[in-house]
Write a protein that holds these residues in place. Structure first.
Motif, PDB file in Angstrom:
ATOM      1  N   VAL A  62       0.821  -1.208   0.000  1.00  0.00           N
ATOM      2  CA  VAL A  62       0.000   0.000   0.000  1.00  0.00           C
ATOM      3  C   VAL A  62       0.860   1.265   0.000  1.00  0.00           C
ATOM      4  CG1 VAL A  62      -1.757   1.311   1.239  1.00  0.00           C
ATOM      5  CG2 VAL A  62      -1.945  -1.176   1.097  1.00  0.00           C
ATOM      6  N   ALA A  63       1.911   1.298   0.824  1.00  0.00           N
ATOM      7  CA  ALA A  63       2.760   2.496   0.873  1.00  0.00           C
ATOM      8  C   ALA A  63       3.420   2.794  -0.475  1.00  0.00           C
ATOM      9  CB  ALA A  63       3.804   2.368   1.979  1.00  0.00           C
ATOM     10  N   PRO A  64       4.019   1.810  -1.162  1.00  0.00           N
ATOM     11  CA  PRO A  64       4.553   2.112  -2.497  1.00  0.00           C
ATOM     12  C   PRO A  64       3.484   2.632  -3.462  1.00  0.00           C
ATOM     13  CG  PRO A  64       5.452   0.045  -1.715  1.00  0.00           C
ATOM     14  CD  PRO A  64       4.393   0.450  -0.728  1.00  0.00           C
ATOM     15  N   LEU A  65       2.285   2.048  -3.420  1.00  0.00           N
ATOM     16  CA  LEU A  65       1.209   2.536  -4.287  1.00  0.00           C
ATOM     17  C   LEU A  65       0.845   3.979  -3.940  1.00  0.00           C
ATOM     18  CD1 LEU A  65      -1.152  -0.596  -4.352  1.00  0.00           C
ATOM     19  CD2 LEU A  65       0.252   0.268  -6.245  1.00  0.00           C
ATOM     20  N   PHE A  66       0.838   4.307  -2.655  1.00  0.00           N
ATOM     21  CA  PHE A  66       0.529   5.663  -2.206  1.00  0.00           C
ATOM     22  C   PHE A  66       1.540   6.660  -2.765  1.00  0.00           C
ATOM     23  CE2 PHE A  66       1.288   9.025   0.961  1.00  0.00           C
ATOM     24  CZ  PHE A  66       0.021   9.587   1.058  1.00  0.00           C
ATOM     25  N   PHE A  67       2.821   6.345  -2.650  1.00  0.00           N
ATOM     26  CA  PHE A  67       3.843   7.289  -3.116  1.00  0.00           C
ATOM     27  C   PHE A  67       3.941   7.314  -4.640  1.00  0.00           C
ATOM     28  CE2 PHE A  67       5.155   6.825   1.318  1.00  0.00           C
ATOM     29  CZ  PHE A  67       5.285   8.169   1.647  1.00  0.00           C
ATOM     30  N   LEU A  68       3.665   6.201  -5.296  1.00  0.00           N
ATOM     31  CA  LEU A  68       3.607   6.204  -6.752  1.00  0.00           C
ATOM     32  C   LEU A  68       2.479   7.112  -7.235  1.00  0.00           C
ATOM     33  CD1 LEU A  68       4.208   2.428  -7.573  1.00  0.00           C
ATOM     34  CD2 LEU A  68       5.686   4.335  -8.231  1.00  0.00           C
ATOM     35  N   ALA A  69       1.328   7.011  -6.587  1.00  0.00           N
ATOM     36  CA  ALA A  69       0.204   7.857  -6.973  1.00  0.00           C
ATOM     37  C   ALA A  69       0.495   9.321  -6.676  1.00  0.00           C
ATOM     38  CB  ALA A  69      -1.063   7.413  -6.237  1.00  0.00           C
ATOM     39  N   LEU A  70       1.238   9.581  -5.620  1.00  0.00           N
ATOM     40  CA  LEU A  70       1.524  10.951  -5.200  1.00  0.00           C
ATOM     41  C   LEU A  70       2.572  11.618  -6.093  1.00  0.00           C
ATOM     42  CD1 LEU A  70       0.477  12.733  -2.868  1.00  0.00           C
ATOM     43  CD2 LEU A  70       2.510  12.033  -1.562  1.00  0.00           C
ATOM     44  N   GLY A  71       3.621  10.864  -6.445  1.00  0.00           N
ATOM     45  CA  GLY A  71       4.709  11.502  -7.192  1.00  0.00           C
ATOM     46  C   GLY A  71       5.380  10.631  -8.228  1.00  0.00           C
ATOM     47  N   GLY A  72       4.712   9.573  -8.671  1.00  0.00           N
ATOM     48  CA  GLY A  72       5.276   8.728  -9.710  1.00  0.00           C
ATOM     49  C   GLY A  72       6.469   7.912  -9.229  1.00  0.00           C
ATOM     50  N   ALA A  73       7.190   7.354 -10.188  1.00  0.00           N
ATOM     51  CA  ALA A  73       8.312   6.473  -9.866  1.00  0.00           C
ATOM     52  C   ALA A  73       9.405   7.155  -9.036  1.00  0.00           C
ATOM     53  CB  ALA A  73       8.893   5.887 -11.139  1.00  0.00           C
ATOM     54  N   PRO A  74       9.754   8.440  -9.298  1.00  0.00           N
ATOM     55  CA  PRO A  74      10.801   9.061  -8.460  1.00  0.00           C
ATOM     56  C   PRO A  74      10.450   9.067  -6.975  1.00  0.00           C
ATOM     57  CG  PRO A  74      10.495  10.337 -10.458  1.00  0.00           C
ATOM     58  CD  PRO A  74       9.398   9.311 -10.434  1.00  0.00           C
ATOM     59  N   LEU A  75       9.223   9.468  -6.627  1.00  0.00           N
ATOM     60  CA  LEU A  75       8.836   9.477  -5.216  1.00  0.00           C
ATOM     61  C   LEU A  75       8.701   8.047  -4.690  1.00  0.00           C
ATOM     62  CD1 LEU A  75       8.257  11.434  -2.934  1.00  0.00           C
ATOM     63  CD2 LEU A  75       5.828  11.310  -3.504  1.00  0.00           C
ATOM     64  N   GLY A  76       8.248   7.139  -5.550  1.00  0.00           N
ATOM     65  CA  GLY A  76       8.170   5.738  -5.150  1.00  0.00           C
ATOM     66  C   GLY A  76       9.533   5.174  -4.815  1.00  0.00           C
TER      67      GLY A  76
END
Length: 323
Positions: A161-175
């Motif tokens: 869930v956390a990786p999906l959250f950060f991917l949705a928030l800022g794409g692969a760089p934030l992920g």
């Protein structure tokens, strides 16, 4: 932004189909090598004192996170600049796929289930030792099953869930920034003589980044318990009561929900490196933990992940059309 939505969705599907093939190159392993190299470099250059190690630890966390995020950003920029939109979409899809760990979590934990179902306790202990940090040589069948369930429950949050959250928030760089911090915590975030000072910043930063995703994961998991035919009411009750029964502010969030949904007691005392550690329990012991609970925990993990994915992508689409 629409391409990012597509990449996240396709990345999740790739993980569900392929998982993490053994021997296949994976950027998380590269991040691990980067952390080891930076640790050796910084230890050699900072004073071997508590203050010096804390300074080295802060720089270790900063450099690792920036290098990981910068590498992902650079790869995407080069793809868009020289290969075009569709190639960039394919590249970002692969980057998203690398960051989600649902299939590998399921595969590794189900090896424990298979060994227990076959009545092979030594094999089950070996299998569970690959996914937990505690000592496993003396675990009973129930102890092995409980350890596997706890791992699935906890990693639903920080591994899916956390990786999906950060991917949705800022794409692969934030992920990748999140994954770097999470990997730092797993490698240096220990309260032992070697890492107590050096790993302090990494552990605190991981707690900070996971604060919102952990709580969202718990809420999604309560809803998923209802979809799985489990005890959603009990999941919510135990979450409210036991979500702080852990030294980490985040780890017990999903463990509490899972314990309540299954009607079992998780956590409690364990041994690490031969040293007994007193830990609070999570949940009520309405029945013993059994091997089939590993399968139930995985079903709960996938339902939770799908709810999180659908919610995050729906929000992004709504923002896209609003803008």
């Amino acid at each position: 932004m629409l391409d990012r939505v597509i990449a996240i969705g396709l990345g999740f599907l790739l993980d569900a189909a392929l998982g993490d093939p053994h021997g296949f190159p994976h950027p998380v392993r590269w991040i691990g090598r980067l952390i080891s190299a930076l640790e050796a470099f910084l230890r050699a250059r900072f004073p071997k004192s508590p203050r010096g190690e804390r300074m080295a630890g802060r720089l270790l966390a900063l450099l690792t996170a920036l290098i990981a995020a910068g590498a992902a950003w650079g790869i995407l920029w080069l793809s868009r600049r020289f290969l075009g939109r569709w190639a960039a979409l394919a590249v970002e899809t692969v980057l998203c796929y690398w960051l989600v760990a649902a299939r590998s979590l399921r595969d590794e934990s189900m090896k424990v289930h298979a060994a227990l179902a076959a009545g092979d306790l030594p094999a089950a202990r070996r299998a569970v030792s690959m996914i937990v940090g505690r000592d496993t040589a003396a675990l009973t069948e129930e102890g092995v099953a409980k350890a596997a369930v706890e791992t699935v429950a906890e990693n639903t949050g920080d591994g899916v869930v956390a990786p999906l959250f950060f991917l949705a928030l800022g794409g692969a760089p934030l992920g990748f920034l999140y994954k770097a911090v999470n990997t730092l915590d797993s490698m240096v975030g220990y309260k032992n003589d070697r890492y107590r000072e050096l790993g302090r910043c990494s552990a605190k930063l991981d707690d900070l980044l996971n604060w919102i995703p952990a709580r969202l994961s718990a809420l999604f998991m309560i809803a998923a318990a209802a979809l799985c035919g489990l005890d959603a009411r009990g999941a919510a009750r135990i979450w409210r009561r036991d979500r702080r029964n852990h030294q980490s502010p985040n780890s017990a969030q999903t463990e509490a929900v899972c314990a309540g949904a299954l009607g079992v007691r998780l956590a409690g005392d364990a041994s690490y490196g031969g040293v007994p550690v007193k830990k609070p329990t999570i949940g009520d012991s309405r029945r013993a933990v059994e091997p089939e609970d590993v399968r139930r925990a995985n079903r709960l993990m996938y339902r939770t992940s799908l709810l999180a994915l659908g919610t995050f992508l729906a929000v992004k689409i709504l923002i896209l059309y609003h803008l």
